[in-house]
Design a protein around this motif. Structure first.
Motif, short mmCIF file in Angstrom:
data_model
loop_
_atom_site.label_atom_id
_atom_site.label_comp_id
_atom_site.label_asym_id
_atom_site.label_seq_id
_atom_site.Cartn_x
_atom_site.Cartn_y
_atom_site.Cartn_z
N GLU A 43 42.60 47.40 32.77
CA GLU A 43 41.98 48.71 32.94
C GLU A 43 41.47 49.24 31.61
OE1 GLU A 43 44.40 51.55 34.87
OE2 GLU A 43 44.31 50.56 36.83
N GLY A 44 40.35 49.93 31.66
CA GLY A 44 39.67 50.36 30.45
C GLY A 44 40.48 51.29 29.56
N GLN A 45 40.98 52.38 30.12
CA GLN A 45 41.73 53.35 29.31
C GLN A 45 43.03 52.75 28.80
OE1 GLN A 45 40.51 56.26 28.33
NE2 GLN A 45 38.64 55.65 29.43
N ASP A 46 43.67 51.94 29.61
CA ASP A 46 44.90 51.28 29.16
C ASP A 46 44.62 50.31 28.03
OD1 ASP A 46 47.85 50.55 29.75
OD2 ASP A 46 46.82 48.62 29.78
N TYR A 47 43.46 49.64 28.09
CA TYR A 47 43.10 48.69 27.02
C TYR A 47 42.95 49.40 25.68
CZ TYR A 47 40.40 45.31 24.33
OH TYR A 47 39.96 44.46 23.33
N LEU A 48 42.47 50.63 25.68
CA LEU A 48 42.24 51.36 24.44
C LEU A 48 43.53 51.69 23.72
CD1 LEU A 48 39.42 53.85 25.56
CD2 LEU A 48 39.18 51.73 24.25
N THR A 49 44.66 51.63 24.42
CA THR A 49 45.94 51.89 23.76
C THR A 49 46.40 50.72 22.92
OG1 THR A 49 47.22 51.12 25.68
CG2 THR A 49 46.62 53.46 25.61
N GLY A 50 45.76 49.54 23.10
CA GLY A 50 46.06 48.37 22.27
C GLY A 50 47.26 47.58 22.77
N GLY A 51 47.57 46.53 22.02
CA GLY A 51 48.74 45.73 22.33
C GLY A 51 48.55 44.69 23.40
N ILE A 52 47.30 44.39 23.79
CA ILE A 52 47.04 43.37 24.82
C ILE A 52 46.64 42.09 24.11
CG2 ILE A 52 45.64 42.76 26.83
CD1 ILE A 52 45.31 45.78 27.32
N TRP A 53 47.54 41.13 24.11
CA TRP A 53 47.28 39.90 23.35
C TRP A 53 47.39 38.63 24.19
CZ3 TRP A 53 45.27 41.60 19.11
CH2 TRP A 53 45.74 42.77 18.52
N LEU A 54 48.27 38.62 25.19
CA LEU A 54 48.49 37.39 25.95
C LEU A 54 48.13 37.52 27.42
CD1 LEU A 54 51.89 36.17 24.44
CD2 LEU A 54 49.59 35.34 23.92
N LEU A 55 48.48 38.66 28.05
CA LEU A 55 48.22 38.87 29.48
C LEU A 55 47.75 40.29 29.70
CD1 LEU A 55 51.37 37.14 31.05
CD2 LEU A 55 49.02 36.25 31.06
N PRO A 56 46.97 40.53 30.77
CA PRO A 56 46.56 41.91 31.09
C PRO A 56 47.78 42.78 31.37
CG PRO A 56 45.30 40.31 32.36
CD PRO A 56 46.40 39.55 31.72
N ARG A 57 47.79 43.97 30.83
CA ARG A 57 48.93 44.88 31.06
C ARG A 57 48.78 45.62 32.38
NH1 ARG A 57 49.59 47.33 26.04
NH2 ARG A 57 47.81 48.68 26.54
N THR A 58 47.55 46.04 32.67
CA THR A 58 47.27 46.71 33.94
C THR A 58 46.07 46.01 34.57
OG1 THR A 58 48.00 48.80 32.97
CG2 THR A 58 46.80 48.91 35.05
N PHE A 59 46.37 45.12 35.50
CA PHE A 59 45.34 44.25 36.06
C PHE A 59 44.36 45.04 36.93
CE2 PHE A 59 43.65 41.50 39.37
CZ PHE A 59 43.18 40.43 38.63
N THR A 60 43.06 44.68 36.79
CA THR A 60 42.02 45.29 37.63
C THR A 60 40.80 44.37 37.66
OG1 THR A 60 40.65 47.24 37.99
CG2 THR A 60 40.98 46.55 35.72
N MET A 61 40.04 44.48 38.74
CA MET A 61 38.79 43.75 38.87
C MET A 61 37.58 44.69 38.82
SD MET A 61 39.40 40.49 39.04
CE MET A 61 37.87 39.85 39.71
N TYR A 62 37.85 45.95 38.50
CA TYR A 62 36.77 46.94 38.48
C TYR A 62 35.72 46.62 37.42
CZ TYR A 62 38.89 50.17 41.81
OH TYR A 62 39.38 50.74 42.95
N ASN A 63 36.13 46.03 36.30
CA ASN A 63 35.15 45.67 35.27
C ASN A 63 34.09 44.74 35.82
OD1 ASN A 63 36.38 47.02 32.89
ND2 ASN A 63 38.07 45.61 33.30
#
Length: 292
Positions: A43-63
């Motif tokens: 998810e976009g807003q969750d991605y901006l918080t950082g810390g995503i290196w190995l797996l999606p933290r909040t999975f979505t197909m909206y992108n």
């Protein structure tokens, strides 16, 4: 014999270090694509918080949903696929004809032609003269600006002609005795025997055309001639160009994750095509380099 077998199967410290180094090198090459992939699935807003290196933290197909809904993506796909197919076929055929002529020992002025070709590999007229020629020939804002100017490559010609020189002259002489002309010899003998090197050059052309955006940047202003890589460049450079009209998914998508999704979409076709041509790749390179 047993001692020799044990000696051959003995794993040294150097072997372990070499394998570890190669694994690390492979991970170093693959991780950027993996990072883009997991970013596109988050998810976009969750991605901006950082810390995503190995797996999606909040999975979505909206992108991917938003990316597929962007008309510019489909325009870029259409133009890039058309350019890749047409230019690859034209360039492969035209360059092969020149390579066939250059591989003939009976070609008059061969030394001059070869040196003239090599000269163009190191010196060019420059960007401004090239732009002026494109405009004078009427290729500006034309689809053919993606095809005609890049129909010929000196490097590809050298690779192809080196392979053609390895084809026995007896085949050519036998065809001449049977009344075959140059075009018949080229189409019926040389091309069928040159599938590995032709597939190798075709792979170079496909990847080069698929990743190209400079011609769009310099020689077009028509949005309908936008290539896929130029569209991706706009997404990367102009995050504000991404418009999300649906407020219900505004927190699930942002310009970065949408760009990642578009990059993955643009990469998949090349990944699909590559396995079909990869088996010819190393063979074509070696065969094309046997004679110079």
């Amino acid at each position: 014999m047993a001692k020799e077998r044990l000696r051959k199967n003995h794993i040294t410290v150097f072997d372990v270090a070499l394998h570890v180094l190669m694994v690390l090198f492979a991970l170093l090459l693959l991780y950027p694509f993996w990072y883009v992939l997991i970013g596109s699935l988050n998810e976009g807003q969750d991605y901006l918080t950082g810390g995503i290196w190995l797996l999606p933290r909040t999975f979505t197909m909206y992108n991917y949903s938003v990316a597929f809904a962007d008309e510019r993506l489909w325009v870029g796909f259409r133009v890039t696929v058309s350019r890749t197919v047409v230019n690859t076929l034209f360039a492969l055929f035209f360059t092969s004809i020149v390579a066939y002529a250059m591989s003939s020992p009976k070609l008059r002025g061969k030394g001059f032609f070869y040196k003239a070709n090599i000269f163009t590999m190191f010196f060019s007229g420059g960007l401004i003269p090239t732009y002026m020629i494109i405009v004078k020939l009427g290729f500006y804002n034309s689809f053919w600006v993606y095809v005609i100017p890049s129909m010929y490559s000196v490097y590809n010609m050298i690779v192809l002609s080196s392979f053609f020189k390895g084809i026995p002259l007896e085949l050519r002489e036998s065809a001449v005795l049977d009344g075959a002309g140059e075009l018949t010899i080229f189409l019926r003998i040389y091309l069928p025997l040159s599938k590995p090197v032709l597939a190798t050059v075709a792979l170079w052309l496909i990847v080069g055309n698929w990743n190209a955006y400079q011609a769009t940047l310099l020689y077009t202003s028509d949005p309908d001639l936008m290539t896929l890589q130029y569209y991706l460049m706009l997404l990367v450079k102009q995050a504000s160009s991404v418009e999300i009209d649906d407020p219900t998914i505004s927190d699930k998508v942002n310009s970065t994750t949408l760009t990642y999704a578009s990059i993955v979409i643009a990469t998949v076709p090349v990944l699909v095509i590559y396995p079909f041509l990869a088996k010819y790749f190393s063979k074509g390179i070696m065969l094309g380099a046997v004679k110079g």
